[in-house]
Motif scaffolding. Structure first.
Motif, PDB file in Angstrom:
ATOM      1  N   MET A   1       0.862  -1.096  -0.130  1.00  0.00           N
ATOM      2  CA  MET A   1      -0.049  -0.070   0.057  1.00  0.00           C
ATOM      3  C   MET A   1       0.914   1.213   0.038  1.00  0.00           C
ATOM      4  SD  MET A   1      -3.134   1.379  -0.039  1.00  0.00           S
ATOM      5  CE  MET A   1      -4.315   0.346   0.463  1.00  0.00           C
ATOM      6  N   LYS A   2       2.007   1.200   1.053  1.00  0.00           N
ATOM      7  CA  LYS A   2       2.791   2.419   1.089  1.00  0.00           C
ATOM      8  C   LYS A   2       3.617   2.610  -0.386  1.00  0.00           C
ATOM      9  CE  LYS A   2       4.905   3.179   4.654  1.00  0.00           C
ATOM     10  NZ  LYS A   2       6.155   3.033   5.801  1.00  0.00           N
ATOM     11  N   ILE A   3       4.001   1.673  -0.937  1.00  0.00           N
ATOM     12  CA  ILE A   3       4.638   1.785  -2.430  1.00  0.00           C
ATOM     13  C   ILE A   3       3.642   2.250  -3.209  1.00  0.00           C
ATOM     14  CG2 ILE A   3       5.810   0.374  -4.130  1.00  0.00           C
ATOM     15  CD1 ILE A   3       6.999  -1.586  -2.083  1.00  0.00           C
ATOM     16  N   GLY A   4       2.383   1.688  -3.414  1.00  0.00           N
ATOM     17  CA  GLY A   4       1.524   2.216  -4.147  1.00  0.00           C
ATOM     18  C   GLY A   4       1.168   3.635  -4.067  1.00  0.00           C
ATOM     19  N   LEU A   5       1.022   4.210  -3.075  1.00  0.00           N
ATOM     20  CA  LEU A   5       0.835   5.599  -2.915  1.00  0.00           C
ATOM     21  C   LEU A   5       2.074   6.557  -3.281  1.00  0.00           C
ATOM     22  CD1 LEU A   5      -0.831   5.245   0.696  1.00  0.00           C
ATOM     23  CD2 LEU A   5      -1.908   5.968  -1.369  1.00  0.00           C
ATOM     24  N   LEU A   6       3.368   6.073  -2.880  1.00  0.00           N
ATOM     25  CA  LEU A   6       4.533   6.565  -3.337  1.00  0.00           C
ATOM     26  C   LEU A   6       4.518   6.883  -4.914  1.00  0.00           C
ATOM     27  CD1 LEU A   6       7.033   5.346  -0.667  1.00  0.00           C
ATOM     28  CD2 LEU A   6       5.958   7.735  -0.626  1.00  0.00           C
ATOM     29  N   VAL A   7       4.260   5.802  -5.449  1.00  0.00           N
ATOM     30  CA  VAL A   7       4.174   5.676  -6.974  1.00  0.00           C
ATOM     31  C   VAL A   7       3.381   6.685  -7.417  1.00  0.00           C
ATOM     32  CG1 VAL A   7       3.508   4.361  -9.011  1.00  0.00           C
ATOM     33  CG2 VAL A   7       5.120   3.248  -7.267  1.00  0.00           C
ATOM     34  N   ALA A   8       2.133   6.806  -6.812  1.00  0.00           N
ATOM     35  CA  ALA A   8       1.195   7.692  -7.337  1.00  0.00           C
ATOM     36  C   ALA A   8       1.427   9.178  -7.054  1.00  0.00           C
ATOM     37  CB  ALA A   8      -0.167   7.475  -6.685  1.00  0.00           C
ATOM     38  N   LEU A   9       2.249   9.338  -5.826  1.00  0.00           N
ATOM     39  CA  LEU A   9       2.693  10.726  -5.700  1.00  0.00           C
ATOM     40  C   LEU A   9       3.900  11.223  -6.559  1.00  0.00           C
ATOM     41  CD1 LEU A   9       2.893  12.990  -3.501  1.00  0.00           C
ATOM     42  CD2 LEU A   9       4.019  11.790  -2.422  1.00  0.00           C
ATOM     43  N   ALA A  10       4.712  10.027  -6.896  1.00  0.00           N
ATOM     44  CA  ALA A  10       5.752  10.460  -7.820  1.00  0.00           C
ATOM     45  C   ALA A  10       5.101  10.966  -9.136  1.00  0.00           C
ATOM     46  CB  ALA A  10       6.878   9.252  -7.928  1.00  0.00           C
ATOM     47  N   TYR A  11       4.235  10.400  -9.564  1.00  0.00           N
ATOM     48  CA  TYR A  11       3.652  10.809 -10.667  1.00  0.00           C
ATOM     49  C   TYR A  11       2.750  12.172 -10.506  1.00  0.00           C
ATOM     50  CZ  TYR A  11       0.212  11.223 -14.508  1.00  0.00           C
ATOM     51  OH  TYR A  11      -0.822  11.555 -15.472  1.00  0.00           O
ATOM     52  N   LEU A  12       2.197  12.567  -9.537  1.00  0.00           N
ATOM     53  CA  LEU A  12       1.694  13.810  -9.514  1.00  0.00           C
ATOM     54  C   LEU A  12       2.572  14.860  -9.301  1.00  0.00           C
ATOM     55  CD1 LEU A  12      -0.998  12.766  -6.905  1.00  0.00           C
ATOM     56  CD2 LEU A  12      -1.501  13.373  -9.158  1.00  0.00           C
ATOM     57  N   LEU A  13       3.882  14.583  -8.661  1.00  0.00           N
ATOM     58  CA  LEU A  13       4.832  15.435  -8.441  1.00  0.00           C
ATOM     59  C   LEU A  13       5.343  15.942  -9.724  1.00  0.00           C
ATOM     60  CD1 LEU A  13       6.826  14.376  -5.268  1.00  0.00           C
ATOM     61  CD2 LEU A  13       5.555  16.489  -5.517  1.00  0.00           C
ATOM     62  N   GLY A  14       5.632  14.666 -10.685  1.00  0.00           N
ATOM     63  CA  GLY A  14       6.067  14.820 -11.971  1.00  0.00           C
ATOM     64  C   GLY A  14       5.064  15.899 -12.917  1.00  0.00           C
ATOM     65  N   SER A  15       3.794  15.499 -12.391  1.00  0.00           N
ATOM     66  CA  SER A  15       2.789  16.399 -13.247  1.00  0.00           C
ATOM     67  C   SER A  15       2.614  17.721 -12.987  1.00  0.00           C
ATOM     68  CB  SER A  15       1.478  15.593 -12.987  1.00  0.00           C
ATOM     69  OG  SER A  15       1.321  14.306 -13.510  1.00  0.00           O
ATOM     70  N   ILE A  16       3.193  18.355 -12.033  1.00  0.00           N
ATOM     71  CA  ILE A  16       3.211  19.684 -11.566  1.00  0.00           C
ATOM     72  C   ILE A  16       3.615  20.487 -13.147  1.00  0.00           C
ATOM     73  CG2 ILE A  16       4.128  21.640 -10.452  1.00  0.00           C
ATOM     74  CD1 ILE A  16       4.428  19.680  -8.036  1.00  0.00           C
ATOM     75  N   PRO A  17       2.884  21.340 -13.539  1.00  0.00           N
ATOM     76  CA  PRO A  17       3.236  21.706 -14.866  1.00  0.00           C
ATOM     77  C   PRO A  17       4.014  23.083 -14.746  1.00  0.00           C
ATOM     78  CG  PRO A  17       0.853  22.411 -14.621  1.00  0.00           C
ATOM     79  CD  PRO A  17       1.432  21.363 -13.378  1.00  0.00           C
ATOM     80  N   THR A  18       5.261  22.967 -14.521  1.00  0.00           N
ATOM     81  CA  THR A  18       6.219  24.297 -14.065  1.00  0.00           C
ATOM     82  C   THR A  18       6.251  25.325 -15.157  1.00  0.00           C
ATOM     83  OG1 THR A  18       7.579  22.529 -13.113  1.00  0.00           O
ATOM     84  CG2 THR A  18       8.342  24.869 -12.962  1.00  0.00           C
ATOM     85  N   GLY A  19       6.318  25.001 -16.210  1.00  0.00           N
ATOM     86  CA  GLY A  19       6.483  25.726 -17.373  1.00  0.00           C
ATOM     87  C   GLY A  19       5.049  26.601 -17.738  1.00  0.00           C
TER      88      GLY A  19
END
Length: 210
Positions: A1-19
């Motif tokens: 469960m913890k790994i799955g949440l971290l995987v999802a969080l990694a995707y969400l962090l990557g999704s932050i549209p900085t530009g």
């Protein structure tokens, strides 16, 4: 469960549209200016050097933080999970959930992941990138070249097999995301980022790797 949440969080962090967010601070949509890309190169050309630098640094951090910190929190003690977190951050950058699954080309975010996984490898690749940029003045040419040498540098600097495999995948991914740039390079139409006045976008050309 913890790994799955971290995987999802990694995707969400990557999704932050900085530009995209940086452009909105100037009341413009970066997708409608310059190359239309949301990475640091287009931000540099459209918004200027300070904004471009912020975009690049944040995008690097989006890959560096999950790959470096999340393995300390998942409790699994599986080294290859750092690669998984990094891949998800890159995927988030390229296919952002906040931008209808569009985004940048992932170069800066992949750089952040590689800093966490294999800093010596990425140092050598960065020197190759810098040499190509200073020689050609073209960011896409520098990025493609650096990505191409990445797995070879990883192998010869004794990176583990999983990291070498990840570098090989990054090389193929970089060639795919830069396929339009490759076409322009072959025709001699790719624009330079060095040797011309900054802040003057060319709306009909995608000029950079990001």
């Amino acid at each position: 469960m913890k790994i799955g949440l971290l995987v999802a969080l990694a995707y969400l962090l990557g999704s932050i549209p900085t530009g995209y967010l940086m452009g909105r601070l100037r009341n413009l949509d970066l997708r409608e200016h310059g190359s239309g890309n949301l990475g640091g190169t287009n931000a540099y050309r459209v918004l200027g050097a300070p904004a471009g630098l912020v975009v690049v640094l944040v995008d690097i951090g989006k890959g560096l933080f999950p790959a470096l910190a999340f393995p300390l929190w998942d409790g699994a003690a599986i080294p290859s999970l750092a690669i998984l977190y990094g891949v998800m951050a890159i995927a988030g950058h390229v296919w952002s959930v906040f931008l209808s699954f569009s985004g940048g080309k992932g170069v800066a975010t992949a750089l952040g992941v590689m800093i966490a996984l294999a800093p010596l490898t990425i140092l050598v690749a960065f020197l190759v990138w810098l040499g190509m940029l200073l020689t050609t003045g073209i960011v896409s040419a520098a990025s493609i070249t650096a990505a191409t040498v990445l797995p070879f540098v990883a192998f010869f600097t004794d990176a583990d097999a999983a990291t070498v495999g990840f570098c090989t995948a990054l090389t193929l991914f970089a060639w795919w995301t830069h396929r339009e740039n490759l076409g322009r390079l072959s025709r001699g139409e790719e624009k330079r980022i060095l040797g011309r006045k900054r802040g003057k976008p060319e709306p009909d050309q995608e000029v950079g790797s990001e």
